[in-house]
Design a protein around this motif. Structure first.
Motif, PDB file in Angstrom:
ATOM      1  N   TYR A 223       0.831  -1.204   0.000  1.00  0.00           N
ATOM      2  CA  TYR A 223       0.000   0.000   0.000  1.00  0.00           C
ATOM      3  C   TYR A 223       0.869   1.258   0.000  1.00  0.00           C
ATOM      4  CZ  TYR A 223      -4.790  -1.752   0.477  1.00  0.00           C
ATOM      5  OH  TYR A 223      -6.018  -2.308   0.234  1.00  0.00           O
ATOM      6  N   GLY A 224       1.973   1.204   0.735  1.00  0.00           N
ATOM      7  CA  GLY A 224       2.876   2.364   0.751  1.00  0.00           C
ATOM      8  C   GLY A 224       3.470   2.643  -0.612  1.00  0.00           C
ATOM      9  N   THR A 225       3.904   1.578  -1.311  1.00  0.00           N
ATOM     10  CA  THR A 225       4.477   1.754  -2.653  1.00  0.00           C
ATOM     11  C   THR A 225       3.448   2.330  -3.610  1.00  0.00           C
ATOM     12  OG1 THR A 225       6.027  -0.074  -2.319  1.00  0.00           O
ATOM     13  CG2 THR A 225       5.530   0.544  -4.585  1.00  0.00           C
ATOM     14  N   ALA A 226       2.255   1.737  -3.637  1.00  0.00           N
ATOM     15  CA  ALA A 226       1.208   2.230  -4.534  1.00  0.00           C
ATOM     16  C   ALA A 226       0.800   3.659  -4.173  1.00  0.00           C
ATOM     17  CB  ALA A 226       0.003   1.299  -4.486  1.00  0.00           C
ATOM     18  N   GLY A 227       0.721   3.942  -2.867  1.00  0.00           N
ATOM     19  CA  GLY A 227       0.311   5.276  -2.443  1.00  0.00           C
ATOM     20  C   GLY A 227       1.313   6.348  -2.822  1.00  0.00           C
ATOM     21  N   VAL A 228       2.607   6.068  -2.604  1.00  0.00           N
ATOM     22  CA  VAL A 228       3.644   7.041  -2.964  1.00  0.00           C
ATOM     23  C   VAL A 228       3.644   7.291  -4.477  1.00  0.00           C
ATOM     24  CG1 VAL A 228       6.135   7.422  -3.064  1.00  0.00           C
ATOM     25  CG2 VAL A 228       5.102   6.553  -0.974  1.00  0.00           C
ATOM     26  N   LEU A 229       3.491   6.229  -5.254  1.00  0.00           N
ATOM     27  CA  LEU A 229       3.432   6.383  -6.706  1.00  0.00           C
ATOM     28  C   LEU A 229       2.255   7.243  -7.131  1.00  0.00           C
ATOM     29  CD1 LEU A 229       4.428   2.864  -8.073  1.00  0.00           C
ATOM     30  CD2 LEU A 229       5.358   5.038  -8.851  1.00  0.00           C
ATOM     31  N   MET A 230       1.098   6.991  -6.569  1.00  0.00           N
ATOM     32  CA  MET A 230      -0.096   7.754  -6.946  1.00  0.00           C
ATOM     33  C   MET A 230       0.031   9.222  -6.548  1.00  0.00           C
ATOM     34  SD  MET A 230      -2.379   6.099  -8.650  1.00  0.00           S
ATOM     35  CE  MET A 230      -3.886   7.009  -8.317  1.00  0.00           C
ATOM     36  N   VAL A 231       0.559   9.468  -5.358  1.00  0.00           N
ATOM     37  CA  VAL A 231       0.734  10.864  -4.919  1.00  0.00           C
ATOM     38  C   VAL A 231       1.679  11.600  -5.858  1.00  0.00           C
ATOM     39  CG1 VAL A 231       1.710  12.312  -3.101  1.00  0.00           C
ATOM     40  CG2 VAL A 231       0.180  10.436  -2.502  1.00  0.00           C
ATOM     41  N   ASP A 232       2.754  10.949  -6.248  1.00  0.00           N
ATOM     42  CA  ASP A 232       3.723  11.596  -7.136  1.00  0.00           C
ATOM     43  C   ASP A 232       3.107  11.882  -8.498  1.00  0.00           C
ATOM     44  OD1 ASP A 232       6.485  12.455  -7.817  1.00  0.00           O
ATOM     45  OD2 ASP A 232       6.372  10.778  -9.212  1.00  0.00           O
ATOM     46  N   VAL A 233       2.400  10.912  -9.061  1.00  0.00           N
ATOM     47  CA  VAL A 233       1.796  11.102 -10.388  1.00  0.00           C
ATOM     48  C   VAL A 233       0.752  12.204 -10.352  1.00  0.00           C
ATOM     49  CG1 VAL A 233       0.351  10.010 -12.145  1.00  0.00           C
ATOM     50  CG2 VAL A 233       2.274   8.759 -11.174  1.00  0.00           C
ATOM     51  N   CYS A 234      -0.037  12.245  -9.294  1.00  0.00           N
ATOM     52  CA  CYS A 234      -1.120  13.233  -9.209  1.00  0.00           C
ATOM     53  C   CYS A 234      -0.629  14.629  -8.853  1.00  0.00           C
ATOM     54  CB  CYS A 234      -2.160  12.777  -8.185  1.00  0.00           C
ATOM     55  SG  CYS A 234      -3.065  11.283  -8.665  1.00  0.00           S
ATOM     56  N   THR A 235       0.632  14.753  -8.460  1.00  0.00           N
ATOM     57  CA  THR A 235       1.178  16.078  -8.117  1.00  0.00           C
ATOM     58  C   THR A 235       2.242  16.543  -9.102  1.00  0.00           C
ATOM     59  OG1 THR A 235       2.754  15.012  -6.588  1.00  0.00           O
ATOM     60  CG2 THR A 235       0.685  15.831  -5.654  1.00  0.00           C
ATOM     61  N   GLY A 236       2.296  15.911 -10.281  1.00  0.00           N
ATOM     62  CA  GLY A 236       3.205  16.384 -11.316  1.00  0.00           C
ATOM     63  C   GLY A 236       4.393  15.490 -11.612  1.00  0.00           C
ATOM     64  N   SER A 237       4.460  14.325 -10.996  1.00  0.00           N
ATOM     65  CA  SER A 237       5.542  13.354 -11.251  1.00  0.00           C
ATOM     66  C   SER A 237       6.924  13.955 -11.030  1.00  0.00           C
ATOM     67  CB  SER A 237       5.440  12.805 -12.685  1.00  0.00           C
ATOM     68  OG  SER A 237       4.227  12.132 -12.886  1.00  0.00           O
TER      69      SER A 237
END
Length: 809
Positions: free
Chosen positions: A513-527
């Motif tokens: 969940y941490g890996t998926a969450g960090v990835l999603m946060v990064d993508v949704c904030t401009g990668s």
């Protein structure tokens, strides 16, 4: 029966491959309204082979006032000019075709009045093509530039959308005069030194018949100079005179090759003499540029670029070429492109489209490039240089960090498997010899730590991306690389030690969940992190510029499936009887959160402003759909027979494709805000460009075959599959035991396996996505087997390879 199921799944995915591949990689530009041609428009493109950003540093520009003027008052960008052979002939040809093309060393351009190996160029042309030489410019044949061997280029590049000469043919159709001045010859051409001829620049402006309206590419623009490389130099006074204004709209290409000649002849010079000549050559170019700028009107524009960087720049991995734009009323800024969504970074196809757009010519559908624009920015060059340094840091780090890590993955997987087999054999032998001592397995914690490190490495690499820019600015490229290696190793080990202290299910839940969450946060904030991650983008080779690449796409899907199924398995172990529904209507509130996560991630992958990964969206639809059906749809759907499985996959892919269509169609608010390559592909589909789709499918299949043979990721995939096969086959019946005892683990494993097959088939570098996804099956399987083996050893009851119990006496 299992083989038939797998065969059916692969067949269905292969049939639907066209849906994905057609939505990723084809560019299609809406045709703008045709405007009246500006009869006074003059565009000059100055090509300086071997120019790099090393020559545009502040200390160098202080000696080059006119180059400094262009960089301070014009638009500045870095252009990806990577081609198959990394040579200028490929770049010129690619710019003329609007897409990557392949040139031939001995296929060059000549003036019509010249001869080649005893025959006139016109006769050579007729020899290869026949009497029909195509429609030529109204000027006399003596003014023409001709590529006599055009047929060989057309044959070699026959699978392109338009082929060599697209740019020149469009300009010719709309009445734009094309001319080329300059060459890269190694001597003044005579009948005895034809091997020193290097006339590739006209291929950028030639039409599909191999003609350029006019030009001067022979001895008239060169002068003998015994103190210069190869004894020749550019005749700048003559160049300035010949490069006059045309009476009609004109695109003129001027090649200044003295710097290129110097670098090619570098081995013959002392360092001091080389630096002296380089300074002199750059000064002469700068003086000529100042004279050319002084003659400009408000209807003229100048573009400066390099078709190849010199050897020193290439050695330091500074592969991106400078691209400068200047007009008399231009303002300082940075060139931007929707093809890359990265300020300052543009593609060669963008440059081609921009030159077409300069004359208000409608862009042909299927052309990948998007016309460039300039965003105002003070001191844009300094900011761009910092960005380029960070890209160099990442590019140079990959062979030092990423490739050894991938090798380490294979070693850890195989070593862990051998450890499991060895410990089981050792315990069984002790039981049989009545020497059983029990106790914990020696070395278990070390094996756990290394296995966990394989799962945490992707997210550590992602977070390191946030440090690349400050580290590079503070320590330089070499220092930044060293610190990245140290931080990566330390981060992986620290996270692994912490996770190993948790029970298996809890550790997997937090990690996944941490890996998926960090990835999603990064993508949704401009990668911002993915831009500089070792598993992220690679502007140097043009692999991807925005969205989610196949590496992290596999990580995201694999991690989320593992997280959901691990959480359900923990609930299953804590509550009896198991939480199972009896049918589709049994989806309760406990399924709402996982299904919402599945839908959110699929939508993110499909959205043009976020993931922009068509193959990833379809792979996610398959993996998440299979996981959701197994976990929440009841017993009837858990045993997917051949027909039911085929129907399920068809529905899931159809839903995935529907999501892509809704989010990327022209009427979608998401697409209207920022159209991606996926959205442009749907324009191509609606236009019925099936031939281009066919070429794209073929290219993607070839890419996967190539990567399967050459990429280290294919070895990771094969190693993972081997480890998994051994775990489920030794001892026999292990798979049935796990399906009964750990059903949700197995649901996750099967969903990720099917998702990996989908990723492999639905992406042009699917081998990478499949390899990163399958790690989230192989590693948890090994950890599960270690946990099980430890319990068996502690109780003194082992299951032998013959499926018989070996017990403590």
């Amino acid at each position: 029966m299992q083989l038939k199921k797998i065969t059916c799944i692969v067949g269905i995915l292969t049939i639907l491959l066209e849906l994905s591949t057609s939505a990723e990689g084809i560019g299609a530009q809406n045709e703008p309204a045709i405007h009246k041609q500006d009869q006074s428009k003059q565009v000059t493109v100055v090509s300086i082979p071997s120019l790099s950003f090393l020559e545009l540093r502040s200390e160098q520009l202080a000696k080059l006032p006119h180059f400094r003027q262009v960089t301070e008052k014009g638009g500045v960008g870095a252009m990806n000019i990577r081609t198959a052979n990394r040579g200028m002939r490929d770049v010129y040809l690619s710019l003329g075709a609007g897409e990557p093309s392949v040139g031939i060393a001995d296929v060059q351009a000549f003036a019509a009045k010249e001869s080649w190996r005893g025959a006139s160029i016109l006769d050579v042309r007729k020899r290869y093509v026949g009497e029909n030489t195509g429609e030529v410019s109204p000027r006399s044949e003596a003014d023409l530039l001709i590529v006599p061997d055009i047929v060989r280029l057309q044959h070699l590049n026959r699978k392109l959308n338009y082929g060599p000469g697209l740019l020149g043919s469009l300009l010719k159709e709309y009445g734009i005069h094309r001319s080329v001045i300059g060459n890269s010859d190694w001597s003044k051409r005579t009948s005895i030194d034809e091997d020193k001829t290097r006339r590739y620049s006209p291929m950028m402006l030639m039409d599909s018949d191999g003609f350029v309206d006019s030009g001067f590419i022979g001895n008239e623009i060169m002068t003998s100079a015994v103190d210069r490389p190869y004894g020749v130099a550019t005749a700048y006074a003559q160049l300035l005179e010949l490069g006059g204004k045309s009476e009609k709209p004109n695109l003129q290409l001027i090649e200044l090759a003295d710097l290129n000649r110097l670098y090619l002849d570098k081995a013959h010079y002392s360092e001091a003499r080389f630096d002296e000549l380089k300074g002199q050559i750059l000064k002469e170019m700068d003086e000529w540029l100042g004279q050319r700028i002084a003659r400009m009107t408000d209807r003229e524009s100048i573009w400066i670029f390099s078709p190849e960087v010199h050897s020193e720049a290439a050695k330091s991995k500074a592969y991106l070429s400078p691209l400068l734009h200047y007009t008399v009323d231009s303002q300082a800024g940075i060139l931007v492109s929707d093809s890359t969504r990265r300020p300052g970074v543009v593609t060669a196809a963008d440059f081609t489209s921009t030159l077409i757009d300069e004359f208000n010519i409608p862009l042909p559908s299927g052309l990948n490039g998007i016309p460039l624009s300039t965003t105002r920015e003070v001191n844009a060059l300094a900011g761009l240089e910092k960005e380029l340094s960070s890209m160099q840091t990442i590019y140079r780090s990959r062979p030092l960090l990423l490739y050894p890590f991938v090798t380490c993955e294979m070693v850890v997987l195989l070593a862990s498997l051998l450890y499991v087999l060895w410990m089981k054999k050792k315990a069984a032998d002790s039981l049989r010899a009545e020497e059983w001592k029990g106790g914990a397995m020696p070395g278990r914690k070390i094996v756990h730590m290394f296995l966990y490190s394989l799962l945490v490495a992707p997210v550590v690499m992602l977070l390191l991306g946030l440090w690349v820019l400050p580290l590079t600015n503070a320590l330089g490229i070499e220092g930044a690389i060293l610190w990245m290696i140290v931080l990566f190793i330390a981060g992986c080990l620290l996270c692994s030690v912490l996770l190993a202290k948790w029970p298996l299910s809890s550790g997997m839940i937090w990690l996944a969940y941490g890996t998926a969450g960090v990835l999603m946060v990064d993508v949704c904030t401009g990668s911002h992190a993915m831009k500089y991650s070792l598993l992220g983008y690679d502007p140097m080779i043009g692999a991807r510029y925005y969205g989610i690449g196949n590496e992290y796409m596999g990580v995201l899907i694999g991690a989320l499936v593992l997280a959901v199924t691990a959480a359900l398995q923990r609930r299953h172990d804590a509550v009896r009887p198991t939480l199972r529904g009896s049918g589709l209507g049994a989806v309760t509130a406990r399924a709402a959160a996982p299904i919402a996560c599945f839908l959110l991630v699929t939508g993110c992958l499909a959205a043009p402003s976020l993931g922009a990964n068509a193959g990833g969206a379809l792979s996610a639809a398959v993996a998440f759909g299979v996981a959701g059906v197994h976990c929440f749809a009841g017993d009837r759907w858990r045993e997917l027979r051949l027909g039911r499985g085929a129907a399920l996959l068809t529905v899931l892919l159809a839903l995935g494709f529907g999501a892509l269509w809704l989010l990327n169609s022209a009427d979608s608010p998401a697409a209207a805000a920022r159209e991606s390559h996926v959205g442009r592909a749907f324009h191509a589909l609606r236009a019925g460009q099936l031939d281009q789709i066919g070429h794209l499918i073929e290219r993607k299949l070839r890419m996967n075959v190539h990567l399967l043979r050459a990429s280290v990721w294919s070895k990771v995939l094969i190693t993972s599959l081997f480890v998994m096969a051994v775990l489920v086959l030794r001892p026999r019946g292990r798979l049935r035991v796990w399906q009964s005892k750990n059903p949700y683990w197995m649901y996750g494993f099967s969903a990720n396996m099917i998702g990996a097959i989908a990723a492999l088939l639905l992406n042009d570098s699917g081998i990478v996505a499949a390899a990163t996804m399958i790690i989230f099956v192989a590693v948890p399987m090994l950890l599960l087997r270690l946990q099980e083996l430890e319990a068996e050893i502690e109780t003194g009851i082992l299951i032998s390879s013959s499926n018989k119990a070996v017990s403590q006496p």
